[in-house]
Design a protein around this motif. Structure first.
Motif, mmCIF file in Angstrom:
data_model
loop_
_atom_site.group_PDB
_atom_site.id
_atom_site.type_symbol
_atom_site.label_atom_id
_atom_site.label_comp_id
_atom_site.label_asym_id
_atom_site.label_seq_id
_atom_site.Cartn_x
_atom_site.Cartn_y
_atom_site.Cartn_z
ATOM 1 N N ILE A 1 25.067 -19.842 11.112
ATOM 2 C CA ILE A 1 24.980 -18.667 11.989
ATOM 3 C C ILE A 1 24.257 -19.043 13.283
ATOM 4 C CG2 ILE A 1 24.044 -16.332 12.223
ATOM 5 C CD1 ILE A 1 24.353 -16.004 9.201
ATOM 6 N N ARG A 2 23.199 -19.857 13.179
ATOM 7 C CA ARG A 2 22.412 -20.240 14.350
ATOM 8 C C ARG A 2 23.226 -21.049 15.357
ATOM 9 N NH1 ARG A 2 16.908 -20.584 13.646
ATOM 10 N NH2 ARG A 2 17.180 -21.508 11.582
ATOM 11 N N TYR A 3 24.369 -21.583 14.918
ATOM 12 C CA TYR A 3 25.220 -22.367 15.817
ATOM 13 C C TYR A 3 25.646 -21.546 17.035
ATOM 14 C CZ TYR A 3 28.374 -26.214 16.957
ATOM 15 O OH TYR A 3 28.982 -27.270 17.570
ATOM 16 N N GLY A 4 25.661 -20.221 16.899
ATOM 17 C CA GLY A 4 26.018 -19.366 18.026
ATOM 18 C C GLY A 4 24.958 -19.341 19.109
ATOM 19 N N LYS A 5 23.713 -19.666 18.726
ATOM 20 C CA LYS A 5 22.597 -19.698 19.675
ATOM 21 C C LYS A 5 21.534 -20.615 19.081
ATOM 22 C CE LYS A 5 19.427 -16.614 22.182
ATOM 23 N NZ LYS A 5 18.931 -15.220 22.286
ATOM 24 N N LEU A 6 21.546 -21.867 19.511
ATOM 25 C CA LEU A 6 20.756 -22.903 18.848
ATOM 26 C C LEU A 6 19.260 -22.638 18.881
ATOM 27 C CD1 LEU A 6 22.694 -26.098 20.043
ATOM 28 C CD2 LEU A 6 22.916 -24.870 17.886
ATOM 29 N N GLU A 7 18.796 -21.911 19.895
ATOM 30 C CA GLU A 7 17.360 -21.647 20.005
ATOM 31 C C GLU A 7 16.937 -20.370 19.285
ATOM 32 O OE1 GLU A 7 19.288 -19.774 23.675
ATOM 33 O OE2 GLU A 7 19.538 -21.556 22.391
ATOM 34 N N ALA A 8 17.862 -19.716 18.580
ATOM 35 C CA ALA A 8 17.561 -18.457 17.900
ATOM 36 C C ALA A 8 16.568 -18.670 16.756
ATOM 37 C CB ALA A 8 18.846 -17.832 17.359
ATOM 38 N N THR A 9 15.709 -17.680 16.546
ATOM 39 C CA THR A 9 14.756 -17.727 15.435
ATOM 40 C C THR A 9 15.441 -17.289 14.145
ATOM 41 O OG1 THR A 9 14.030 -15.442 15.756
ATOM 42 C CG2 THR A 9 12.886 -17.162 17.027
ATOM 43 N N ASP A 10 14.768 -17.508 13.032
ATOM 44 C CA ASP A 10 15.317 -17.060 11.746
ATOM 45 C C ASP A 10 15.514 -15.557 11.736
ATOM 46 O OD1 ASP A 10 15.164 -19.679 11.043
ATOM 47 O OD2 ASP A 10 13.585 -19.436 9.522
ATOM 48 N N GLU A 11 14.577 -14.847 12.367
ATOM 49 C CA GLU A 11 14.675 -13.383 12.426
ATOM 50 C C GLU A 11 15.914 -12.950 13.207
ATOM 51 O OE1 GLU A 11 11.928 -15.109 13.073
ATOM 52 O OE2 GLU A 11 10.861 -14.604 11.196
ATOM 53 N N ASP A 12 16.211 -13.668 14.310
ATOM 54 C CA ASP A 12 17.411 -13.361 15.099
ATOM 55 C C ASP A 12 18.672 -13.551 14.256
ATOM 56 O OD1 ASP A 12 15.870 -12.846 17.352
ATOM 57 O OD2 ASP A 12 16.000 -14.917 18.078
ATOM 58 N N VAL A 13 18.678 -14.619 13.491
ATOM 59 C CA VAL A 13 19.835 -14.915 12.637
ATOM 60 C C VAL A 13 20.029 -13.812 11.607
ATOM 61 C CG1 VAL A 13 20.728 -16.497 10.877
ATOM 62 C CG2 VAL A 13 19.680 -17.412 12.945
ATOM 63 N N ILE A 14 18.944 -13.407 10.987
ATOM 64 C CA ILE A 14 19.020 -12.361 9.950
ATOM 65 C C ILE A 14 19.488 -11.041 10.540
ATOM 66 C CG2 ILE A 14 17.644 -10.995 8.327
ATOM 67 C CD1 ILE A 14 15.925 -13.534 7.916
ATOM 68 N N GLU A 15 19.008 -10.715 11.742
ATOM 69 C CA GLU A 15 19.431 -9.469 12.390
ATOM 70 C C GLU A 15 20.925 -9.492 12.677
ATOM 71 O OE1 GLU A 15 17.918 -6.543 13.064
ATOM 72 O OE2 GLU A 15 16.356 -7.384 11.761
ATOM 73 N N HIS B 1 24.241 -9.743 5.494
ATOM 74 C CA HIS B 1 22.922 -9.940 4.896
ATOM 75 C C HIS B 1 22.920 -9.591 3.402
ATOM 76 C CE1 HIS B 1 18.544 -10.122 4.675
ATOM 77 N NE2 HIS B 1 18.553 -8.927 4.102
ATOM 78 N N GLN B 2 23.685 -8.595 3.049
ATOM 79 C CA GLN B 2 23.676 -8.126 1.660
ATOM 80 C C GLN B 2 24.152 -9.204 0.694
ATOM 81 O OE1 GLN B 2 25.904 -4.533 1.087
ATOM 82 N NE2 GLN B 2 25.321 -4.296 -1.067
ATOM 83 N N PHE B 3 25.298 -9.822 0.981
ATOM 84 C CA PHE B 3 25.802 -10.838 0.042
ATOM 85 C C PHE B 3 24.993 -12.135 0.144
ATOM 86 C CE2 PHE B 3 28.299 -12.831 3.486
ATOM 87 C CZ PHE B 3 28.283 -14.163 3.105
ATOM 88 N N ILE B 4 24.466 -12.449 1.359
ATOM 89 C CA ILE B 4 23.659 -13.665 1.507
ATOM 90 C C ILE B 4 22.379 -13.557 0.681
ATOM 91 C CG2 ILE B 4 22.365 -15.110 3.130
ATOM 92 C CD1 ILE B 4 24.394 -14.319 5.284
ATOM 93 N N SER B 5 21.754 -12.383 0.691
ATOM 94 C CA SER B 5 20.500 -12.171 -0.044
ATOM 95 C C SER B 5 20.687 -12.327 -1.548
ATOM 96 C CB SER B 5 19.932 -10.785 0.269
ATOM 97 O OG SER B 5 19.676 -10.656 1.645
ATOM 98 N N LYS B 6 21.897 -12.059 -2.025
ATOM 99 C CA LYS B 6 22.149 -12.167 -3.465
ATOM 100 C C LYS B 6 22.351 -13.604 -3.918
ATOM 101 C CE LYS B 6 24.230 -7.558 -3.912
ATOM 102 N NZ LYS B 6 25.471 -6.808 -4.219
ATOM 103 N N LEU B 7 22.575 -14.508 -2.977
ATOM 104 C CA LEU B 7 22.730 -15.915 -3.334
ATOM 105 C C LEU B 7 21.402 -16.483 -3.798
ATOM 106 C CD1 LEU B 7 24.969 -17.086 -0.324
ATOM 107 C CD2 LEU B 7 25.712 -16.613 -2.660
ATOM 108 N N LYS B 8 21.452 -17.456 -4.666
ATOM 109 C CA LYS B 8 20.239 -17.997 -5.279
ATOM 110 C C LYS B 8 19.260 -18.526 -4.227
ATOM 111 C CE LYS B 8 18.756 -21.155 -8.945
ATOM 112 N NZ LYS B 8 19.195 -22.153 -9.964
ATOM 113 N N GLN B 9 19.769 -19.201 -3.222
ATOM 114 C CA GLN B 9 18.918 -19.760 -2.171
ATOM 115 C C GLN B 9 19.029 -18.988 -0.864
ATOM 116 O OE1 GLN B 9 20.465 -23.856 -2.574
ATOM 117 N NE2 GLN B 9 18.364 -24.468 -3.112
ATOM 118 N N GLY B 10 19.668 -17.851 -0.885
ATOM 119 C CA GLY B 10 19.752 -17.005 0.291
ATOM 120 C C GLY B 10 20.319 -17.728 1.500
ATOM 121 N N TYR B 11 19.610 -17.608 2.624
ATOM 122 C CA TYR B 11 20.071 -18.229 3.866
ATOM 123 C C TYR B 11 19.978 -19.757 3.825
ATOM 124 C CZ TYR B 11 20.418 -13.697 6.177
ATOM 125 O OH TYR B 11 20.786 -12.418 6.540
#
Length: 596
Positions: free
Chosen positions: A447-461, A469-479
């Motif tokens: 996801i960060r590939y769209g904006k390399l300097e983006a923070t983790d919070e930006d990616v999650i938003e 976010h819903q299906f990613i959060s259900k994954l064992k290792q999430g993001y």
């Protein structure tokens, strides 16, 4: 350019021999100091080797013949000493040359990779990926032996031949002439073989390229192969390509193998002539000492051994010439889309887009767009609809300048896209193409590939905005979940949501969604539509969708067919005129109803 398939041999473009050599060895310029040090060490080692036979002659004629044991021991100690130093120097120069060679190969591969990245879609449209990989990996690796031999063998061997030849002619002119009498005939044979050998190695690399392309394509489509149970068919084709490749290899290597017998034969005949003639000079004329003959025989070996090495280098040069040709052929291809001279940086985009009399057709194909005129206001959401192949994706490709219009102009904020720097243009666009591609890394980094300097919070938003976010959060290792090549661990819909989040994270001034919701189920689609409403607001957006229910709320719908704009209006307006959009909409509605 015609499409090159995995079974089609690539066109051979012959280059002048010296042109290729000059281009190859230009990569040594940044390391000229190291190469100079290596050369000095090589000269030192060569001198040590050349004086050995001469000192042997002195030891036999002066010390052994006169019984001077003390002088013989001193001379022996001197010879052992400088030969030991020469051995240490040889080890150091081999390590140093290996580091230079590896650095050169890295630079060639980086230049090739960087150049390929600049090439436009038309280049990749016309070549299987496997054939491109064959050049970046296999062909570059083939040059390693060439660079190693050129510095560590060819130059010192050439100097060695010159020095030994001068010494031999100084020691005995007639004996020296007898030892090299076969050399001109050997050179003629070598150059004759080279003419045919180069062509055969070119053919081998063609077949190897086909083999690489087929293998890459097969593994990329292994699910289809297994689904249709065509493993045996693919294996037969694989075997056929292997046989074809090995046939060409054997054809080339058989010719190359003629080098060694010819050189060995010349060396052997030359040695016999020297023995025979030397013995005559000792017994008959008495003008030659035994020590001189022994030293001369040693020098004859020192004369022919570097000739063998040079022949090996020449052999390597021929073998890898085709690899260098293939590398430089790619590097000589000019991108179709380039920054013009003095291209300016694209200012911050407001969002006005205009196509003026735009005509476009792919190479040797029929016209895809014909005299298209379209003006889009800043912040307007435009839907592009029409039958498959109508030209919808081509329009957004022209706006993003992945291709240039054959005729007419594409303007953004009244600025011709051809007049601005490509990076400054595309960096202000969020593009989600029809082909969803994920890299072999974590979901976060994809996801960060769209904006390399983006923070983790930006990616999650961004992920929340598109309901990922819903299906990613259900994954064992999430993001932090690692995505396999092309995202094979995820469903098609999940991959598309991640790609969508990546495009939205860039916060583009112009947003392009090419079939953005085509693989998302209806429930998820509703959530995504709600999530992107605020992102579409105030931003010029182009939406391509075959599912017409997804574009009902767009400001304007452009209906394209046969490369021209047939209808323009919002959903209600187009339904009222009962034209092409009306037919498409009802045809899709009937299809869904019948399917239900």
């Amino acid at each position: 350019m015609a499409r090159n398939s995995v079974n089609k041999d690539e066109t051979i473009i012959n280059h002048k021999r010296m042109e290729i050599i000059n281009r190859l060895f230009s990569y040594l310029k940044p390391y000229k100091l190291k190469v100079l040090v290596v050369m000095l060490m090589l000269i030192f080692v060569m001198i040590c080797g050349v004086i050995n036979p001469y000192l042997l002659q002195i030891s036999m004629d002066n010390y052994i013949a006169n019984g001077d044991l003390r002088g013989l021991v001193i001379l022996a100690c001197i010879m052992v000493g400088y030969n030991f130093v020469a051995m240490i120097v040889s080890i150091v120069r081999m390590k140093m040359m290996a580091s230079v060679t590896n650095a050169v190969l890295v630079n060639i591969r980086q230049d090739l990779y960087g150049h390929i990245q600049k090439l436009t879609f038309s280049f990749f449209d016309n070549r299987p990926v496997g054939k491109i990989l064959a050049r970046v990996m296999g062909d570059v690796n083939s040059l390693q032996e060439l660079f190693n031999n050129s510095i560590t063998n060819f130059i010192p061997d050439l100097l060695n031949i010159i020095c030994v030849t001068l010494i031999m002619f100084y020691m005995n002119f007639r004996l020296a002439l007898a030892s090299v009498i076969l050399l001109p005939f050997l050179l003629i044979l070598i150059f004759t073989i080279e003419t045919f050998s180069r062509r055969r190695w070119q053919k081998f690399r063609q077949k190897k390229s086909n083999f690489n392309a087929f293998t890459h394509e097969s593994f990329s489509g292994v699910r289809i192969i297994q689904s249709f149970a065509t493993e045996e068919n693919k294996k037969d084709k694989f075997d056929s390509l292997v046989v074809s490749m090995m046939d060409k290899f054997m054809s080339a290597i058989r010719l190359n193998d003629l080098f060694w017998p010819m050189v060995e034969l010349s060396w052997g005949v030359g040695s016999i002539v020297v023995y025979w003639y030397g013995v005559r000079l000792i017994k008959g004329e008495g003008t030659l000492t035994v020590g001189t003959l022994v030293a001369f025989i040693w020098y004859v070996g020192m004369f022919w051994r570097p000739i063998i090495n040079i022949t090996q280098f020449y052999n390597t040069l021929i073998t890898n010439f085709s690899a260098a040709e293939r590398i430089f052929e790619i590097m000589d291809i000019e991108p179709d889309i380039i920054n013009i001279k003095d291209a300016r940086k694209m200012p911050k985009i407001n969002g006005k887009v205009e196509l003026k009399n735009v005509t476009f057709g792919y190479e040797n194909d029929d016209i895809v767009l014909n005299e298209i005129n379209l003006t889009v206001k800043p912040g307007e959401t435009i839907a592009l609809v029409g039958p498959t192949g109508a030209g919808k994706t081509t329009i957004v490709n022209l706006i993003s300048r992945f291709y240039d219009a054959s005729k007419g102009k594409v303007l953004i904020d009244d600025i011709d896209v051809k007049s601005v720097n490509l990076e400054s243009l595309r960096s202000q666009m969020g593009i989600m193409l029809q082909d969803t591609f994920l890299f072999s890394t974590t979901i976060m980094e994809n996801i960060r590939y769209g904006k390399l300097e983006a923070t983790d919070e930006d990616v999650i938003e961004a992920a929340k905005a598109v309901n990922a976010h819903q299906f990613i959060s259900k994954l064992k290792q999430g993001y932090s979940t690692e995505v396999n090549e092309r995202g094979s661990r995820l469903s098609v819909g999940e991959r598309q949501l991640i790609s969508f989040a990546r495009a939205l994270l860039a916060n583009p001034r112009i947003l392009i969604l090419d079939e953005a919701t085509s693989n998302i189920d209806t429930t998820t689609e509703r959530a995504v539509q709600k999530g992107i409403e605020k992102l579409l607001h105030g931003r010029t957006s182009f939406v391509i969708a075959h599912r017409l229910s997804t574009i009902r709320d767009c400001d304007r719908i452009i209906v394209i067919d046969d490369g021209i704009i047939k209808e323009t209006g919002n959903h209600d307006e187009l339904m009222n005129i009962e034209g092409l959009y009306y037919d498409l909409y009802h045809a899709q509605y009937r299809f869904l109803k019948e399917g239900a």
